[in-house]
Design a protein around this motif. Structure first.
Motif, short mmCIF file in Angstrom:
data_model
loop_
_atom_site.label_atom_id
_atom_site.label_comp_id
_atom_site.label_asym_id
_atom_site.label_seq_id
_atom_site.Cartn_x
_atom_site.Cartn_y
_atom_site.Cartn_z
N SER A 274 9.62 32.05 -7.10
CA SER A 274 10.43 32.99 -6.34
C SER A 274 11.43 32.21 -5.47
O SER A 274 11.11 31.15 -4.95
N MET B 116 12.74 14.87 -2.22
CA MET B 116 13.96 15.16 -1.46
C MET B 116 14.65 13.88 -0.99
O MET B 116 15.87 13.74 -1.11
N ASP C 200 7.70 28.90 -4.69
CA ASP C 200 8.78 27.95 -4.95
C ASP C 200 9.62 28.52 -6.08
O ASP C 200 9.17 29.39 -6.83
N THR D 150 9.23 11.75 -0.36
CA THR D 150 9.13 12.93 -1.24
C THR D 150 10.33 12.90 -2.18
O THR D 150 11.30 12.17 -1.93
N VAL E 282 18.80 28.38 2.73
CA VAL E 282 17.47 27.89 2.33
C VAL E 282 16.70 27.39 3.56
O VAL E 282 15.52 27.70 3.74
N SER F 22 12.49 19.21 11.33
CA SER F 22 12.75 17.81 10.98
C SER F 22 13.06 17.00 12.24
O SER F 22 13.47 17.56 13.26
N LYS G 278 18.32 22.48 10.97
CA LYS G 278 17.02 22.11 11.53
C LYS G 278 16.98 22.34 13.04
O LYS G 278 15.95 22.73 13.59
N ASP H 106 10.68 26.44 -8.38
CA ASP H 106 10.42 25.47 -9.45
C ASP H 106 9.05 25.77 -10.10
O ASP H 106 8.00 25.38 -9.59
N VAL I 131 8.78 24.17 9.03
CA VAL I 131 8.97 22.73 8.85
C VAL I 131 10.44 22.41 9.13
O VAL I 131 11.32 22.67 8.30
N SER J 77 8.11 25.61 4.27
CA SER J 77 8.45 24.21 3.97
C SER J 77 9.61 24.08 2.99
O SER J 77 10.17 22.99 2.85
N ALA J 78 9.98 25.16 2.30
CA ALA J 78 11.10 25.06 1.34
C ALA J 78 12.34 24.58 2.09
O ALA J 78 12.62 25.03 3.19
N GLY K 264 9.43 13.02 10.44
CA GLY K 264 10.45 12.00 10.23
C GLY K 264 10.45 11.60 8.76
O GLY K 264 9.93 12.33 7.90
N ALA K 265 11.03 10.43 8.47
CA ALA K 265 11.19 9.99 7.08
C ALA K 265 9.87 10.04 6.32
O ALA K 265 8.88 9.43 6.72
N THR K 266 9.87 10.79 5.23
CA THR K 266 8.67 11.02 4.43
C THR K 266 9.03 10.83 2.97
O THR K 266 10.05 11.34 2.51
N THR L 265 15.37 32.65 -0.62
CA THR L 265 16.55 33.23 0.04
C THR L 265 16.75 34.71 -0.33
O THR L 265 17.65 35.35 0.19
N ALA M 71 6.01 23.53 -4.55
CA ALA M 71 6.08 22.83 -5.83
C ALA M 71 6.31 21.33 -5.67
O ALA M 71 6.30 20.59 -6.66
N1 NAD Z 1 11.04 14.27 3.19
C1 NAD Z 1 11.45 14.05 4.43
O1 NAD Z 1 11.71 12.89 4.85
C2 NAD Z 1 11.60 15.21 5.38
C3 NAD Z 1 11.82 14.89 6.74
C4 NAD Z 1 11.97 15.93 7.64
C5 NAD Z 1 11.88 17.23 7.23
N2 NAD Z 1 11.67 17.51 5.92
C6 NAD Z 1 11.59 18.92 5.54
O2 NAD Z 1 10.35 19.16 4.93
C7 NAD Z 1 10.48 20.27 4.02
C8 NAD Z 1 9.93 19.85 2.68
O3 NAD Z 1 10.74 18.79 2.18
P1 NAD Z 1 10.24 17.76 1.08
O4 NAD Z 1 10.63 16.43 1.53
O5 NAD Z 1 8.85 18.08 0.73
O6 NAD Z 1 11.25 18.16 -0.10
P2 NAD Z 1 11.02 18.47 -1.64
O7 NAD Z 1 12.38 18.50 -2.24
O8 NAD Z 1 10.02 17.55 -2.19
O9 NAD Z 1 10.41 19.95 -1.60
C9 NAD Z 1 11.21 21.05 -1.25
C10 NAD Z 1 10.81 22.24 -2.12
O10 NAD Z 1 11.60 23.38 -1.71
C11 NAD Z 1 11.91 24.10 -2.89
N3 NAD Z 1 13.07 24.96 -2.71
C12 NAD Z 1 14.35 24.57 -2.43
N4 NAD Z 1 15.14 25.65 -2.43
C13 NAD Z 1 14.35 26.74 -2.71
C14 NAD Z 1 14.61 28.13 -2.85
N5 NAD Z 1 15.85 28.64 -2.71
N6 NAD Z 1 13.57 28.96 -3.14
C15 NAD Z 1 12.33 28.45 -3.31
N7 NAD Z 1 12.03 27.13 -3.19
C16 NAD Z 1 13.04 26.30 -2.89
C17 NAD Z 1 12.18 23.01 -3.94
O11 NAD Z 1 12.10 23.54 -5.25
C18 NAD Z 1 11.09 22.01 -3.61
O12 NAD Z 1 9.92 22.25 -4.37
C19 NAD Z 1 11.96 20.62 3.99
O13 NAD Z 1 12.21 21.74 4.80
C20 NAD Z 1 12.64 19.37 4.55
O14 NAD Z 1 13.87 19.66 5.14
C21 NAD Z 1 11.52 16.52 4.99
#
Ligand code: NAD
Length: 254
Positions: A66, A197, A40, A195, A117, A146, A164, A42, A144, A94-95, A191-193, A69, A18
């Motif tokens: 859904s 989050m 997701d 989004t 999670v 980190s 992680k 959401d 996914v 990726s959640a 790395g830093a992306t 966890t 999502a």
């Molecule tokens: N953004 C970054 O800089 C970054 C860096 C390294 C790793 N990551 C990892 O990448 C993955 C995606 O992160 P993102 O930045 O896209 O974050 P995001 O918050 O944009 O997306 C995460 C998604 O996970 C869903 N989610 C969370 N808990 C949930 C649950 N219990 N059931 C179902 N869905 C659930 C959220 O609703 C959300 O849509 C994560 O595992 C994060 O740790 C992100």
């Protein structure tokens, strides 16, 4: 001869679809003509991802609002995806959630939430999907993780970093047990992306400051990360299993 980069007509599951990297991955894999099941909690975000896919594709994704966890829900998602698509060729976990709480202040319930999670959900999905992949003698799983699993999180707390690191351990162990059966299991370490989050927990100044620590000099986009995942799903990555694939603009060097 088909390009090894193609995943046309393959099918699989993307959790966290999502938002952020999960959404960009689902859209990217659909653009590569794979059939995707979006998972997701959401529902609104899922609907937006569904529309993004339908804008450019002639087929619709499966959509599961859904909680990753919940063990029973995980099994239902996998069973329904197999029933609808006939196969699960790939699983992208990726959640995830990020919490920044300082170590002394982390309530045990928050520790458990982050572990559930970021780690337990991936375990549940891998365990639900792997028997099906073993039966078919093929399958690609990408967890996914980190940069925080390779060093230490700048943005998250000790629970995030720990989850992680453990997710990389899970991926490596599964690769050890299951690669001889045709599965490939890898950890992907962004790395830093940019989004929701990270944007939700960082000021503009902090985003600038983090960029200065990255040799490339900038944050990645979710689409840049999705393209790497697309490669890892494809047969072009046939010899890659048990690996941590870094995509961090060089941040691990510094
Ligand atoms: N953004 C970054 O800089 C970054 C860096 C390294 C790793 N990551 C990892 O990448 C993955 C995606 O992160 P993102 O930045 O896209 O974050 P995001 O918050 O944009 O997306 C995460 C998604 O996970 C869903 N989610 C969370 N808990 C949930 C649950 N219990 N059931 C179902 N869905 C659930 C959220 O609703 C959300 O849509 C994560 O595992 C994060 O740790 C992100």
């Amino acid at each position: 001869m088909n390009s090894p980069y193609t995943i046309k007509d393959r099918s699989g599951i993307v959790t966290g679809a999502a938002s952020g990297i999960g959404r960009a991955t689902a859209v990217h894999l659909a653009r590569m003509d794979a059939r995707v099941a979006l998972v997701d909690k959401d529902g609104h975000g899922l609907e937006k991802t569904r529309l993004l896919i339908e804008e450019k594709n002639s087929f619709s994704p499966l959509v599961f609002e859904s909680d990753v966890t919940q063990e029973t829900a995980v099994r239902e998602v996998v069973a329904e995806t197999v029933a609808q698509f006939g196969a699960v060729d790939f699983l992208i976990n990726s959640a995830g959630i990020l919490r920044r709480t300082a170590f002394f202040e982390i309530p045990p319930a928050e520790w458990d939430l982050v572990m559930n999670v970021n780690l337990r959900a991936a375990f549940l999905y891998c365990q639900a999907v792997a028997p099906h992949m073993v039966d078919r003698g093929r399958g690609a799983i990408i967890n996914v993780a980190s940069l925080a699993g390779r060093s230490c999180s700048i943005l998250g707390g000790a629970h995030y970093t720990t989850s992680k690191h453990a997710l990389i351990g899970l991926s490596r162990h599964l690769a050890r047990e299951l690669s001889s059966k045709g599965l490939r299991i890898n950890a992907f370490c962004p790395g830093a992306t940019l989004t929701p989050m990270t944007l939700n927990v960082s000021s503009d100044e902090e985003i600038e400051a983090v960029a200065t620590t990255i040799p490339r000099g900038r944050w990645a986009s979710p689409e840049e990360q999705a393209a790497v995942i697309g490669f890892l799903v494809s047969d072009a990555a046939v010899n890659i299993t048990g690996a941590c694939i870094d995509s961090n603009g060089g941040a691990l060097m510094v």
